[in-house]
Design a protein around this motif. Structure first.
Motif, PDB file in Angstrom:
ATOM      1  N   ALA A  50       0.821  -1.215   0.000  1.00 62.36           N
ATOM      2  CA  ALA A  50       0.000   0.000   0.000  1.00 62.36           C
ATOM      3  C   ALA A  50       0.859   1.270   0.000  1.00 62.36           C
ATOM      4  O   ALA A  50       0.896   2.030   0.966  1.00 62.36           O
ATOM      5  CB  ALA A  50      -0.967  -0.015   1.185  1.00 62.36           C
TER       6      ALA A  50
ATOM      7  N   ASN B  36      -9.159  -3.313   5.424  1.00 61.84           N
ATOM      8  CA  ASN B  36      -8.150  -3.779   4.467  1.00 61.84           C
ATOM      9  C   ASN B  36      -8.128  -5.296   4.573  1.00 61.84           C
ATOM     10  O   ASN B  36      -7.918  -5.794   5.690  1.00 61.84           O
ATOM     11  CB  ASN B  36      -6.782  -3.174   4.857  1.00 61.84           C
ATOM     12  CG  ASN B  36      -5.623  -3.751   4.073  1.00 61.84           C
ATOM     13  OD1 ASN B  36      -5.802  -4.587   3.207  1.00 61.84           O
ATOM     14  ND2 ASN B  36      -4.416  -3.307   4.405  1.00 61.84           N
TER      15      ASN B  36
ATOM     16  N   SER C  42      -0.722   8.494   6.794  1.00 67.13           N
ATOM     17  CA  SER C  42       0.228   7.667   6.048  1.00 67.13           C
ATOM     18  C   SER C  42      -0.344   7.092   4.752  1.00 67.13           C
ATOM     19  O   SER C  42       0.288   7.181   3.696  1.00 67.13           O
ATOM     20  CB  SER C  42       0.705   6.560   6.985  1.00 67.13           C
ATOM     21  OG  SER C  42       1.314   5.537   6.290  1.00 67.13           O
ATOM     22  N   LYS C  43      -1.520   6.489   4.809  1.00 63.55           N
ATOM     23  CA  LYS C  43      -2.041   5.847   3.595  1.00 63.55           C
ATOM     24  C   LYS C  43      -2.572   6.887   2.614  1.00 63.55           C
ATOM     25  O   LYS C  43      -2.306   6.812   1.422  1.00 63.55           O
ATOM     26  CB  LYS C  43      -3.162   4.857   3.941  1.00 63.55           C
ATOM     27  CG  LYS C  43      -2.710   3.612   4.668  1.00 63.55           C
ATOM     28  CD  LYS C  43      -1.691   2.791   3.915  1.00 63.55           C
ATOM     29  CE  LYS C  43      -0.409   2.714   4.671  1.00 63.55           C
ATOM     30  NZ  LYS C  43       0.676   2.023   3.996  1.00 63.55           N
TER      31      LYS C  43
HETATM   32  C1  LIG Z   1      -4.966  -1.409   8.014  1.00 62.22           C
HETATM   33  C2  LIG Z   1      -3.539  -0.969   8.076  1.00 62.22           C
HETATM   34  N1  LIG Z   1      -2.989  -0.694   9.263  1.00 62.22           N
HETATM   35  C3  LIG Z   1      -1.706  -0.294   9.376  1.00 62.22           C
HETATM   36  C4  LIG Z   1      -0.914  -0.172   8.264  1.00 62.22           C
HETATM   37  C5  LIG Z   1       0.520   0.210   8.441  1.00 62.22           C
HETATM   38  O1  LIG Z   1       0.587   1.488   8.951  1.00 62.22           O
HETATM   39  P1  LIG Z   1       1.885   1.997   9.663  1.00 62.22           P
HETATM   40  O2  LIG Z   1       2.960   2.003   8.638  1.00 62.22           O
HETATM   41  O3  LIG Z   1       1.507   3.360  10.141  1.00 62.22           O
HETATM   42  O4  LIG Z   1       2.153   1.041  10.783  1.00 62.22           O
HETATM   43  C6  LIG Z   1      -1.441  -0.433   7.002  1.00 62.22           C
HETATM   44  C7  LIG Z   1      -0.601  -0.317   5.801  1.00 62.22           C
HETATM   45  O5  LIG Z   1      -0.978  -0.612   4.715  1.00 62.22           O
HETATM   46  C8  LIG Z   1      -2.796  -0.834   6.913  1.00 62.22           C
HETATM   47  O6  LIG Z   1      -3.357  -1.106   5.729  1.00 62.22           O
END
Ligand SMILES: Cc1ncc(COP(=O)(O)O)c(C=O)c1O
Length: 401
Positions: free
Chosen positions: A40, A177, A237-238
């Motif tokens: 992602a 997700n 972030s996303k």
């Molecule tokens: C549902 C979900 N949570 C957490 C993350 C990762 O986030 P982080 O890099 O902030 O830990 C992602 C990354 O794709 C995700 O899709």
């Protein structure tokens, strides 16, 4: 969602040659003949307000430690504008390095080693790895056939979780997700009711929250009746492609402030000051860019639907309501699926292995998303229409040729 007049679609700004110069995992795990539509990350340039905040910090040498509540205030403003969350609790937030680390640290606050953490598979694979590594046991409450939360399964899972240990939790993915389901308020209220009944603490991963597409509306879990003892994890972030700039926020519900106060000091050492500046700028000033992105994603979602119909008619899907992830049911292709469930996100088996080998398209393999994932692939459509078209065309040829 129409593309904003003064911001161009961020998904059409970069050429493949420019993208291949990137050194992040999306562009380096596979050789250059592979089109990477797996992890992602988005094929977009930085949103101008984010780039400007970083540029200013570099010019000033402003590269010390993070300080203050600007990130939480920026998220609060965004939450009020976008989600009608008027009383966002800036005072009940804490900086954490990223969403997954934050989720685990919150789970450490509300559960003990050996306690159960419920997840709804198929779900983001690190939900398994991080929870297990923290010494908690995963209990599955699989999604229903419509890919939405199955409240009967959740009820049963909460019962089992409670039997396994005194302080169970539920790690909710909101939006979800890999399915792109944006949970409705009534669905979340039913979750809160079950959680209260079984004494389960809810930790809501809301990293995809800004990415509700046309037709869907994101509901922050903490605004749901009965969610006072819950936590949410949020970051830019996303939506703004900032995974490399570490900074996220843990937000406590009204009855969880005492738990939040027990967060160990070292956790707030993880986020980087540059990350905090970038995420703050995204939530505060990145709205027009986000709208342009959402317009581009909406168009790509429609394009993907017609590409699948043309090139892969036996692959079925439910168009996602949010995120830039498409969960494709490839069971009709008849590709052998030999891998056991579980594994790390880059593991490949079945259809994802076949598409990499024969189409040179890298997708996420469904089997790592837990129960219900085998035979599926997850496709990241945060790319240009040209790359998306080329990828699905190649996938179609791999199946027919
Ligand atoms: C549902 C979900 N949570 C957490 C993350 C990762 O986030 P982080 O890099 O902030 O830990 C992602 C990354 O794709 C995700 O899709």
């Amino acid at each position: 969602m129409t593309v904003s007049a003064d911001v161009d679609n961020p998904l059409t700004q970069l050429t493949l040659d420019q993208l291949r110069r990137r050194t992040s995992v999306k562009w380096r795990l596979h050789p250059p003949d592979v089109l990477p539509l797996w992890v992602a990350e988005q094929d977009v340039p930085l949103a101008p307000p984010v780039a400007e905040a970083l540029r200013r910090a570099v010019e000033l040498g402003d590269t010390g430690y993070a300080y203050g509540t600007a990130y939480a205030e920026a998220l609060g403003g965004f939450a009020a504008r976008r989600w009608d969350w008027a009383d966002f609790p800036v005072g009940r937030t804490t900086l954490v390095p990223d969403v997954m680390t934050g989720a685990v640290e919150v789970l450490r606050l509300v559960t003990d080693p050996g306690d159960a953490v419920v997840v709804c598979p198929p779900v983001y694979p690190p939900f398994y790895a991080f929870v297990t590594h923290a010494g908690r046991q995963v209990v599955e409450a699989p999604l229903g056939a419509d890919l939405r939360i199955d409240h009967a399964a959740l009820d049963e899972a909460f019962r089992r979780a409670r039997a396994l240990g005194p302080r169970p939790a539920f790690l909710l993915c909101n939006p979800h997700n890999p399915t792109g389901v944006v949970h409705r308020r009534d669905e979340l209220e039913a979750v809160a009711e079950l959680a209260t009944r079984h004494g389960v603490r809810v930790v809501s991963d809301e990293i995809h929250a800004p990415l509700a597409l046309t037709g869907a509306r994101f509901t922050p879990y903490l605004t749901v009746a009965g969610a006072g003892d819950a936590f949410a994890l949020v970051s830019a972030s996303k939506a703004w492609n900032l995974a490399g700039l570490k900074a996220a926020l843990a937000v406590a519900g009204g009855d969880a402030a005492d738990d939040l106060a027990r967060m160990p000091e070292e956790v707030s050492h993880g986020p980087s000051h540059l990350g905090v500046l970038a995420h703050t700028a995204a939530f505060r000033d990145g709205g027009p860019w986000l709208d342009a992105l959402l317009g581009g994603l909406d168009a790509n979602r429609a394009l993907l639907g017609s590409l699948l119909a043309d090139h892969l008619p036996t692959v079925s899907w439910r168009p996602p309501e949010g995120t830039y992830l498409a969960w494709l049911d490839c069971t009709g292709l008849g590709v052998p699926t030999d891998a056991p469930a579980g594994g790390v996100a880059s593991d490949l088996a079945g259809p994802a292995r076949m598409f990499l080998d024969r189409a040179r398209v890298a997708l996420s393999s469904g089997h790592v998303f837990g129960t219900g994932g085998t035979g599926f692939v997850r496709l990241n459509f945060a790319t240009s229409p040209a790359v998306l078209t080329e990828a699905v065309t190649r996938m179609g040829r791999a199946v027919t040729g």
